[in-house]
Each structure stands twice: as C-alpha cells, then as structure tokens.
Design a protein around this motif. Structure first.
Motif, mmCIF file in Angstrom:
data_model
loop_
_atom_site.group_PDB
_atom_site.id
_atom_site.type_symbol
_atom_site.label_atom_id
_atom_site.label_comp_id
_atom_site.label_asym_id
_atom_site.label_seq_id
_atom_site.Cartn_x
_atom_site.Cartn_y
_atom_site.Cartn_z
ATOM 1 N N ILE A 141 3.278 -8.345 -9.153
ATOM 2 C CA ILE A 141 1.963 -7.989 -8.856
ATOM 3 C C ILE A 141 1.633 -8.120 -7.706
ATOM 4 C CG2 ILE A 141 -0.455 -8.408 -9.804
ATOM 5 C CD1 ILE A 141 0.644 -9.123 -12.461
ATOM 6 N N GLY A 142 1.009 -7.353 -6.769
ATOM 7 C CA GLY A 142 0.539 -7.565 -5.492
ATOM 8 C C GLY A 142 -0.783 -7.341 -5.171
ATOM 9 N N TYR A 143 -1.067 -7.586 -4.133
ATOM 10 C CA TYR A 143 -2.584 -7.844 -3.736
ATOM 11 C C TYR A 143 -2.763 -6.926 -2.289
ATOM 12 C CZ TYR A 143 -7.139 -9.606 -1.841
ATOM 13 O OH TYR A 143 -8.155 -9.989 -1.264
ATOM 14 N N GLY A 144 -3.949 -6.085 -2.482
ATOM 15 C CA GLY A 144 -4.079 -5.428 -1.209
ATOM 16 C C GLY A 144 -5.626 -4.963 -1.197
ATOM 17 N N MET A 145 -5.839 -4.108 0.102
ATOM 18 C CA MET A 145 -7.206 -3.492 0.167
ATOM 19 C C MET A 145 -7.054 -2.387 1.065
ATOM 20 S SD MET A 145 -9.630 -6.363 1.584
ATOM 21 C CE MET A 145 -10.936 -5.409 1.599
ATOM 22 N N THR A 146 -7.829 -1.242 0.739
ATOM 23 C CA THR A 146 -7.568 -0.246 1.898
ATOM 24 C C THR A 146 -7.607 -0.609 3.387
ATOM 25 O OG1 THR A 146 -8.476 1.277 0.227
ATOM 26 C CG2 THR A 146 -8.596 1.954 2.542
#
Length: 569
Positions: free
Chosen positions: A361-366
C-alpha cells in the motif's frame, strides 16, 4: 534540500520509444486496436506537426477529456514531449466543472471523447481555438476559418512532406524541455468541494517514473516495471495515481498497457484479467475489499473450509488454496498489487498478508505527482503505507513524538508541485516559505521512515476531554460488521459521535433478510463496535442511510456533503 534530478522524463521517453520500437505499447481492450512504440511515436510526430500549424508554443495549455484509450495517451505524451502543458480532466466531473477547468486553465486546444462534445457549447469555452475527436483526431469544431480542419484532413500528406524518406528511429527526437518546466496541470477531484489546478513539472513526473523504474522485490531481485511487462489499466488516467503507474511508468521501460476505458464491472474485469494476464496491478482498495467480502469470506465462514481453517496444520494448506484462487482470478501472473488512493480496510489487509498475497500500500497526493511512500511487497509492514522515498523526499511529522503521537505529515523534495495555478492564496496555505508541503494528513512514522496514516486533519474530532478522534479508524471497524456496506462517523456536538450507515442491500437480498430487520442488526453492530473502542471514541447511535455516499473519482467519500444534521432528518 534536493537539487533538480539529472534524469529527464522527455529524454527517457525518447530513448524508450527508440529501443522498444517493435514492442506493443498501447491496446484498446474493447476495440482490439494496438499501437507499437514505433506507431505511437509516428502519431506523436503528427500531433507535433498539428501543434506547430496551430501556433502552439511551449507552455501553452491543451485540455484532454475522455475515456482511457490509446489516443488519450498519445495526446498526453504528444503534448508534454512538445513542451506544452497537458490539462487532463476527469470524466466524472460535471459539465459545469469541465467548462470551468477548460476556461480556468486557459487551454487553447481541446481533445475529447465525442460524447463530451454533447454537453459543451462552443460559446462557453471562448478561448478554445479547435476541438479534436479522440476517435481519430479529426477536427470536431474550429473557431476561425478551416485551416486546422484542412490540415488534419490532409495529415498523411503533410506528414509525408515532413518525412519524405519515411519516419525513422532517428526521427524520434524531442526538444530539450528543462526539468523545472511545468508540463501538467492536474485539477484535483478533492473532497473539499472545489478543484484546484496543481502545477506539475518535468522534474515531478521524472521523480515518480524513475522511482517506479527502480522499484524491485528485494527478495527475488526482480523489477516490478520491466520491458514486456503487462499492465491492465482501469483507474482514471486523468488522476495522478493511475497516470503515473498505469501509464507513464510502463512506457518508460517498454511495458504494454491494455486500456479498459474506466473501472469496469467485476465480471468484465475478471474476463480482461484472464485475457491480459497482467504482471502488475494498480488498484484502489475497494476492488480487493469486494473480492475479499464476496469471494473469500463465504469460504471461511461456511462449509468444510471454515472447519479446516481452525486446525493449525490444515490452515496453511487452505490459505495457499485461497491464495492461488485469488491469483488466478487476476490472471495468474501478477508480481505485485499496488494499492493506493484511499485507506485499505484493516481486516482485508490482514487476511491478504496472512495468505502471503503480493500486496503493498502506497501513499501520495496529486501535489506530489503523486508518490510520497512505497515499500516492496516483501518488506511491507501491516497497517502502514510504506516508507517515504528517501532519495527524492524529506518527510517529517509535526508532533513532539512522531513515532507514537500523530501529527501532520509534511513533505519536501523532488516530487513536490510548483503550486496551484493562478491561486497564490491556496498555494501559500499548503506550501510554506521553506518548501514544505503540508499534506493535511495526520500520521506517525517509524524510525526507518515507514508512515502510518491516522486520518485527515480536517476530519479529526477533538473529544470533550481533549483526545484526538480519527473517524476513519472507527469507520474501518464498522465497515467490517454484518450488513454494513459503508459508513461515516460524524461529530454530533456535546462530545457525542453518531454514525451514518449504508446497509449492504445486495447481501440482505441474497440472505433473505427483510429491510425491517436492519435497524436491530445495526443496534447489535453498535454494541459490538463500542466494545472495541476506547470510552471517548464510542458511538452513541447508528442511523441508516438509504443510498451509497457520493464519491470522488478516486472513490473516497465526499465527506463535506454529509453533516450530523442528516442524522435527524
């Protein structure tokens, strides 16, 4: 602080398209149409001629909306390799939002799926000079004269006069677009009610793509993205997550992308998986959660397997049977499932890890184009969203004890946006003077850089005795309970929490449960839920909500539409 990256995405593509010219690049699953890297490069060359004819300069904006298909991809790559700015618009946006984005971005040209032209009037988009169809790039509308219409009609002749000896590998050559140049304006779906245009540079995209190119399973030593790898793309490519890992990364290494258009029905998805046999799958949690609830749980709760799982020596064998069943459902060839876009349900995640399903599971934002953290599946820690990308980013937790006490996650480095387009006020709210991006997400971090998301700072509720409550954590538990499809935990004031629950009507029908029984079922769920919570987190009551909650395109609930006042209406 980091300097600009040495690699450059435009040059990476130039090299990849040359080296992989014989390989398949893009396939439209439903049409069965395939472009090799060489054919894709030819189409890009034709677009560059069109842009020149239209007087497009580097930095000009070109808007793009339609279902994921090869010409959508070609328009995107053709635009950034020219040095113009692509403005991809999510097809789930309302006509009013679409028109607002086209105008706010000051786009000069518009490429669209033919059905979108039905909802746009030309006098609503006055600075658009011409509109092109994603079916075959013909001109649908031209504001002044017929020059571009004629040019596109004669595109083969125009292309041949530019390349009289034919288009050769040496002709796959793109201008030098510096890394600090903005090439992408990504309007966020956002759960806050209105969209902002995120300015992303060549450097931001290069950071994400080069990280993907280097990502490998450290146990087996195999790269996730590799030449000849197969991607089945069903996430919206106008969204930063699907765009980076279903599209930009595979094209950098010679991967083959099969485009499904949009998130399909489970039946079509399973059929497509069997045909494509993808080697890498990027998905949102909802897809794996549905598979777990509809296919795995019934096996574990009923019949011989439910008994066998309780016998220690047998359960390992049962788990490997279930793992194989699941792997086969996804085509039998997947090396990794990358999950992102929303938090994963903890029970589903725990089970998938128990059966050694290759999940991370990765995490990011635009605003980071999008990646902030990721770990290979063999090193993934339960409940986390991976380690932050240390060669690209600095990450800190605004908290006196980052390991144990949640604080806001702040990020600085190569992937961080240039700001919001024509919106200095909102830019200053999230990007401070030292270049730190304030994510609005609350989390903790292990000493090795592994991040754990607790919730959004906006949704955090302060209890009467000063405790921080993250409604998402309570919802995660509630969503695992009998007949619950989804839920929202809301602050009802006076230190009370109340829940809105959408029942799983499909399950009720399948099990012959009458709707009149649902309130009592929810009452039982409430008791079970509160037994798992600290005293200050307990929920006072559950209200049944009749329809699914409205979602953003990446499937997170538009929380701002729901308030505690709904509980009494």
């Amino acid at each position: 602080m980091f300097a600009m990256l040495e690699e450059n995405l435009i040059k990476i593509y130039e090299r990849s398209f040359r080296e992989n010219r014989e390989m398949s690049a893009l396939t439209d699953y439903f049409k069965g149409e395939t472009f090799s890297y060489y054919e894709m490069a030819k189409e890009i060359a034709k677009l560059h001629l069109l842009y020149k004819k239209a007087g497009i300069r580097q930095g000009d904006k070109i808007a793009l909306i339609g279902r994921n298909n090869p010409r959508w991809c070609i328009t995107y790559i053709g635009t950034v390799t020219y040095g113009a700015v692509i403005v991809p618009i999510l097809q789930d946006f309302t006509p009013a939002d679409i028109i607002h984005i086209i105008n706010h971005s000051e786009s000069r040209l518009l490429f669209l799926g033919d059905n979108f032209w039905d909802v746009i009037e030309e006098d609503q988009i006055k600075q658009i000079e011409a509109v092109f169809s994603l079916t075959d790039f013909h001109v649908i509308y031209e504001r002044d004269g017929k020059a571009l219409t004629k040019f596109q009609r004669d595109i083969v002749k125009n292309y041949r006069s530019k390349y009289p000896r034919g288009f050769s590998v040496g002709d796959i050559k793109y201008p030098d677009i510096p890394n600090d140049r903005v090439v992408l304006l990504n309007y966020t779906s956002g759960t806050t009610g209105y969209s902002k245009g995120v300015m992303l540079t060549v450097n931001n995209l290069t950071g994400n793509v080069t990280f993907a190119m280097s990502a490998l399973n450290t146990q087996t030593g195999t790269y996730y993205f590799q030449k000849g790898g197969r991607t089945l793309s069903f996430l919206p490519l106008a969204h930063a997550y699907g765009c980076a890992f279903d599209f930009l990364a595979p094209l950098a290494v010679g991967g083959h992308i099969t485009l499904l258009g949009r998130i399909p029905s489970p039946k079509i998805l399973v059929e497509a998986m069997a045909v494509v046999r993808p080697t890498i799958i990027c998905c949102v949690p909802m897809i794996l959660e549905k598979v777990y609830r509809k296919q795995v749980l019934p096996l574990l709760e009923k019949g011989p397997m439910s008994i066998a799982v309780k016998i220690p020596l047998l359960n390992a064998a049962i788990y490997s049977v279930i793992r194989k069943k699941l792997m086969d459902a996804f085509g039998g060839n997947v090396s990794i499932f990358i999950v992102g876009g929303a938090p994963m349900n903890q029970e589903t995640e725990a089970f998938l890890m128990k059966i050694r399903f290759p999940i991370t599971i990765g995490y990011g934002m635009t605003e980071c184009a999008p990646l902030i953290s990721f770990t290979p599946d063999n090193e993934f820690k339960a409940g986390s969203c991976g380690r932050y990308l240390k060669n690209l980013l600095e990450v800190r937790i605004d908290s006196p004890d980052p390991e144990h006490e949640a604080g806001e996650i702040v990020v600085r480095g190569e992937n961080v946006m240039a700001g919001y387009y024509k919106n200095e006020k909102d830019t200053q709210k999230v990007l401070d003077a030292d270049g730190w991006l304030h994510t609005g997400d609350m989390g903790t971090m292990d000493p090795d850089g592994t991040l754990y998301i607790r919730g959004r700072s906006k949704t955090m509720i302060l209890s009467g005795n000063g405790q921080n409550i993250y409604p998402e954590e309570i919802e995660d538990k509630l969503n695992n309970m009998y007949m619950v499809l989804e839920s929202l935990v809301l602050d009802a004031g006076n230190g009370r929490l109340r829940a809105l629950v959408v029942p799983d009507y499909e399950q009720a029908d399948a099990e012959g449960v009458d709707k009149s029984e649902l309130p009592q079922i929810m009452q039982n769920n409430l008791q079970e839920l509160n037994a798992q919570l600290a005293a200050y987190e307990r929920v006072s009551d559950i209200t049944i909500y009749p329809t699914e909650f409205e979602k953003t395109p990446k499937r997170s609930i538009k929380r701002f539409l729901y308030s505690a006042s709904l509980l009494d209406s």
